[in-house]
Design an enzyme around this catalytic site. Structure first.
Site, PDB file in Angstrom:
ATOM      1  N   HIS A  71      34.944  40.037  42.156  1.00  0.00           N
ATOM      2  CA  HIS A  71      36.272  39.778  42.723  1.00  0.00           C
ATOM      3  C   HIS A  71      36.158  39.346  44.190  1.00  0.00           C
ATOM      4  O   HIS A  71      36.659  38.289  44.589  1.00  0.00           O
ATOM      5  CB  HIS A  71      37.119  41.056  42.599  1.00  0.00           C
ATOM      6  CG  HIS A  71      38.473  40.971  43.221  1.00  0.00           C
ATOM      7  ND1 HIS A  71      39.624  40.879  42.476  1.00  0.00           N
ATOM      8  CD2 HIS A  71      38.875  40.951  44.518  1.00  0.00           C
ATOM      9  CE1 HIS A  71      40.672  40.812  43.286  1.00  0.00           C
ATOM     10  NE2 HIS A  71      40.242  40.856  44.542  1.00  0.00           N
ATOM     11  N   GLU A  72      35.495  40.167  44.982  1.00  0.00           N
ATOM     12  CA  GLU A  72      35.375  39.857  46.409  1.00  0.00           C
ATOM     13  C   GLU A  72      34.578  38.570  46.624  1.00  0.00           C
ATOM     14  O   GLU A  72      34.835  37.807  47.552  1.00  0.00           O
ATOM     15  CB  GLU A  72      34.748  41.020  47.180  1.00  0.00           C
ATOM     16  CG  GLU A  72      35.540  42.325  47.124  1.00  0.00           C
ATOM     17  CD  GLU A  72      37.008  42.181  47.530  1.00  0.00           C
ATOM     18  OE1 GLU A  72      37.330  41.263  48.298  1.00  0.00           O
ATOM     19  OE2 GLU A  72      37.833  42.985  47.043  1.00  0.00           O
ATOM     20  N   HIS A 112      36.901  35.695  46.482  1.00  0.00           N
ATOM     21  CA  HIS A 112      37.560  35.448  47.772  1.00  0.00           C
ATOM     22  C   HIS A 112      36.595  34.715  48.705  1.00  0.00           C
ATOM     23  O   HIS A 112      36.988  33.818  49.448  1.00  0.00           O
ATOM     24  CB  HIS A 112      37.939  36.767  48.440  1.00  0.00           C
ATOM     25  CG  HIS A 112      39.157  37.435  47.873  1.00  0.00           C
ATOM     26  ND1 HIS A 112      40.352  36.790  47.705  1.00  0.00           N
ATOM     27  CD2 HIS A 112      39.375  38.728  47.477  1.00  0.00           C
ATOM     28  CE1 HIS A 112      41.253  37.653  47.215  1.00  0.00           C
ATOM     29  NE2 HIS A 112      40.682  38.829  47.071  1.00  0.00           N
ATOM     30  N   HIS A 158      36.472  31.119  48.104  1.00  0.00           N
ATOM     31  CA  HIS A 158      37.694  30.490  48.599  1.00  0.00           C
ATOM     32  C   HIS A 158      37.539  30.170  50.096  1.00  0.00           C
ATOM     33  O   HIS A 158      37.937  29.109  50.568  1.00  0.00           O
ATOM     34  CB  HIS A 158      38.861  31.466  48.373  1.00  0.00           C
ATOM     35  CG  HIS A 158      40.222  30.845  48.401  1.00  0.00           C
ATOM     36  ND1 HIS A 158      41.362  31.601  48.337  1.00  0.00           N
ATOM     37  CD2 HIS A 158      40.631  29.567  48.493  1.00  0.00           C
ATOM     38  CE1 HIS A 158      42.428  30.802  48.384  1.00  0.00           C
ATOM     39  NE2 HIS A 158      42.008  29.566  48.482  1.00  0.00           N
TER      40      HIS A 158
HETATM   41 ZN   LIG Z   1      41.420  40.659  46.264  1.00  0.00          ZN
END
Ligand SMILES: [Zn+2]
Length: 698
Positions: free
Chosen positions: A490-491, A494, A497
């Site tokens: 998940h991280e 990010h 991104h």
């Molecule tokens: Zn998050």
């Protein structure tokens, strides 16, 4: 979680002895590889002068913009502002990253001293009438200015930021708003400090081996090592950090001790001691209503949501209620199963919240012959990191190379250089994955430097991923739970991104997007983590190197809807609680615990499940950037479930989809309306079906 620095801040006097500013690394160009922050040279005494000088420089830059005798243009007003404050950003980024990841009393006291000053600084800019006139002039004629779509969005964003920051208020109202911002800056900081203190203060010391029964060997070893670190050599210590507490709740047969640690966890900030957060959070909520009213909104939620994809409270509640019924029903069924297991064991007590993890683990074992501990050996941290890197490589062709020559702030940190397939430098990624008392709980991504490219001046991103995962012990490497694996992916999403951003202006680059859009790039990565084809690539036994057996993968697949009633209800309840706090339109004397109980009663929450974050330690909404925004995870899950379908319908590493996702979502930041970007990737708006299906709620 994606962290944002809160420049909501009050008044104080900065004292610093300033003679030798020439020695301050913030005042020099960084000669480190890729101009990364010289984290080995930056010392505590450098921050205050850095902040002061940074604010001074930006004030001068703003003066120049305001005093420009030429008529306002995009370039001499909006772009000029975007280029201002470089030093202040440089100092703030390092400081606030370390305040979360590696803090101490001295950093915390600097934060308290500087908060009011930054709050005032920001207010001075946003309430500068002459500056606002220029921003407004550009905004009003932007359609005739031949701007790029990104410049158009930027003009719009500045205009809204000024209005939302009080630029259109009269002088008396402006003074009130300043006072509110100042108070909020300090209260939210105090809230977070208190949770950290409560996290660190509690320890469950076990001095009798019998009280360890049921616990897996690696959990016992870690507890013995924690005891040694904390001066209880020869004993075992469990803390409120997740890698310590969760296995205890899952495996300890000592029901009274499970109750003890669980209650300590859910009462953080609610112990009527010096770290109590009840009064602080009441003040925060009250001030937020006042601020919203002052700016012409009914409540804080309206103020926040107009900037998000959701737009209105009604839209948020619609989604939450659509999911709540099925989630609660499933949670009730799960509670019944756990209760049956208790009876089957010959006990007749009623299932309580501190029993949930323990019996869920047992039911899972009985139903799927799967035990969390069976998986850990396949999830050695280094292998999981490798898995995440491989997925990114197969999708986007990018590579990750460890760099030992780049300065870092702690020995647990690893530094990677990220490059395009053709070898072009993209950016730097720091990873910092183990808990320590200087780090706050949870997991997050942030930037030490954001990507931008104004007038051909390319700035490469420096991004970090921070977590609190299971540490290595003297006998075993770091072996993650499957939950931790998902969090890491998940991280990392990010981080991609931030890294793959290809924008012009920093204000719109990377993760600077609507709050309910920012979790799309992160959550979509979790999908790859559990695909059999991908598991076979990275989930290898830490001793033998054997890939995870197909049989175990089948068990993971078969059990992936297990306990989803609990997980969904626990999460949704926190989203309701957040929205209840922030849709208040007036504040009477209220007791936060009573308010929370009423909020839970209203949705019919069952007593066997405690809301994921109770108010006194709900950092996301009282100390982070997620107020009236905790719903964003489920909102973005509608998007990510739908987006991942594109890969399911073709292939997991389909190059056409990967290219479209990178270009339209990862590279585009906040340059255009998020729904437009999404449709450009997917061809159509997302539906809710894929999400319901995935969570087994259909
Ligand atoms: Zn998050």
């Amino acid at each position: 979680m994606k962290q944002t620095f809160l420049f909501i801040l009050a008044i104080g006097i900065l004292f610093w002895s300033c003679s030798k500013t020439g020695q301050n690394p913030f005042f020099t160009d960084w000669s480190t590889p890729h101009q990364t922050p010289p984290l080995d040279k930056i010392k505590e005494e450098h921050y205050t002068p850095g902040f002061e000088e940074g604010m001074k420089q930006q004030n001068q830059e703003i003066e120049t913009i305001v005093n420009n005798t030429e008529a306002p243009t995009f370039k001499n007003s909006i772009e000029a502002m975007e280029k201002s404050g470089v030093l202040l950003t440089k100092v703030s980024n390092v400081f606030y990253n370390l305040l979360s990841a590696h803090t101490n009393d001295s950093l915390q006291s600097i934060a308290k001293r500087v908060a009011p000053l930054l709050s005032k600084h920001q207010d001075d800019i946003l309430m500068n009438a002459k500056l606002f006139q220029r921003v407004k002039a550009v905004y009003e004629q932007k359609d005739s200015l031949d701007l790029t779509p990104e410049q158009n969005t930027l003009s719009d964003k500045y205009y809204r930021e000024f209005v939302r920051g009080g630029a259109a208020l009269d002088e008396e109202q402006k003074a009130k708003l300043r006072e509110i911002n100042k108070e909020l800056s300090l209260l939210t900081l105090q809230f977070g400090d208190n949770v950290l203190k409560e996290d660190n203060d509690f320890e469950l010391v076990i001095d009798n081996e019998e009280n360890l029964s049921g616990l897996p060997e690696n959990v016992i070893t870690a507890a013995a090592e924690a005891a040694k670190e904390r001066g209880h050599e020869g004993k075992w210590v469990f803390t409120l950090h997740k890698p310590s507490m969760i296995p205890f709740l899952q495996y300890s047969v000592q029901r009274d001790l499970r109750e003890k640690i669980f209650k300590a966890y859910i009462n953080r900030g609610n112990n009527n001691n010096e770290y109590d957060n009840k009064e602080i959070l009441s003040k925060i909520v009250t001030l937020r209503v006042k601020k919203a009213n002052l700016l012409g909104y009914k409540n804080h939620a309206d103020f926040v949501l107009e900037e998000n994809m959701a737009k209105t409270l009604e839209n948020v509640f619609n989604l939450l209620y659509q999911l709540w019924g099925p989630a609660l029903n499933m949670a009730k069924k799960e509670a019944y199963e756990l209760q049956s297991m208790i009876f089957k064991e010959g006990n007749n007590f009623k299932l309580q919240a501190w029993d949930w993890w323990y019996y869920a683990e047992k039911v899972k074992k009985a139903k799927f012959d799967l035990d969390e501990e069976m998986l850990r050996p396949y999830f050695k941290l280094e292998n999981v990191i490798d898995g995440a890197f491989t997925v990114a490589n197969k999708l986007y062709g990018i590579t990750f190379t460890e760099r030992k020559d780049i300065p870092k702030y702690h020995e647990d940190v690893k530094v990677f250089e990220v490059k395009e397939a053709n070898g072009t430098h993209i950016g730097i990624l720091y990873t910092d994955y183990f808990p320590r008392s200087s780090k706050r709980g949870g997991a997050w991504m942030n930037a030490y430097r954001e990507q931008s490219n104004i007038a051909g001046k390319k700035v490469a991103p420096v991004i970090c991923n921070v977590g609190n995962f299971s540490k290595p012990t003297s006998q075993k490497p770091s072996l993650l739970s499957f939950d931790e694996v998902n969090t890491l992916f998940h991280e990392f999403g990010h981080a991609l991104h931030g890294l793959l951003s290809n924008c012009t202006y920093p204000k719109l680059s990377g993760t600077d997007v609507a709050r309910d859009f920012v979790e799309l790039p992160s959550q979509i990565m979790e999908n790859w983590a559990s695909e059999p084809e991908v598991l076979k690539m990275y989930a290898k036994h830490y001793k033998t190197g054997e890939p995870i057996p197909g049989e175990l993968i089948e068990k993971i697949q078969a059990s992936n809807k297990f306990n989803q009633g609990f997980a969904t209800a626990e999460y949704l309840a926190a989203s309701f609680l957040d929205m209840d706090w922030h849709s208040l339109t007036e504040i009477k004397e209220l007791d936060p615990i009573e308010f929370e109980n009423k909020s839970m009663e209203k949705i019919g929450m069952i007593p066997e499940i405690v809301v994921r974050y109770r108010s006194p330690y709900f950092r996301h909404i009282f100390a982070g950037g997620y107020s009236a925004g905790y719903y964003v995870y489920i909102w973005a899950e509608v998007l990510d479930a739908d987006a991942f379908q594109a890969f399911k319908e073709t292939s997991l590493f389909d190059q056409k989809n990967a290219k479209a996702f990178r270009e339209n979502i990862l590279a585009s930041g906040g340059t255009e309306d998020p729904m437009m970007l999404y449709k450009r990737f997917r061809g159509t708006e997302p539906g809710i079906d894929a999400l319901l299906e995935r969570r087994g709620l259909k």
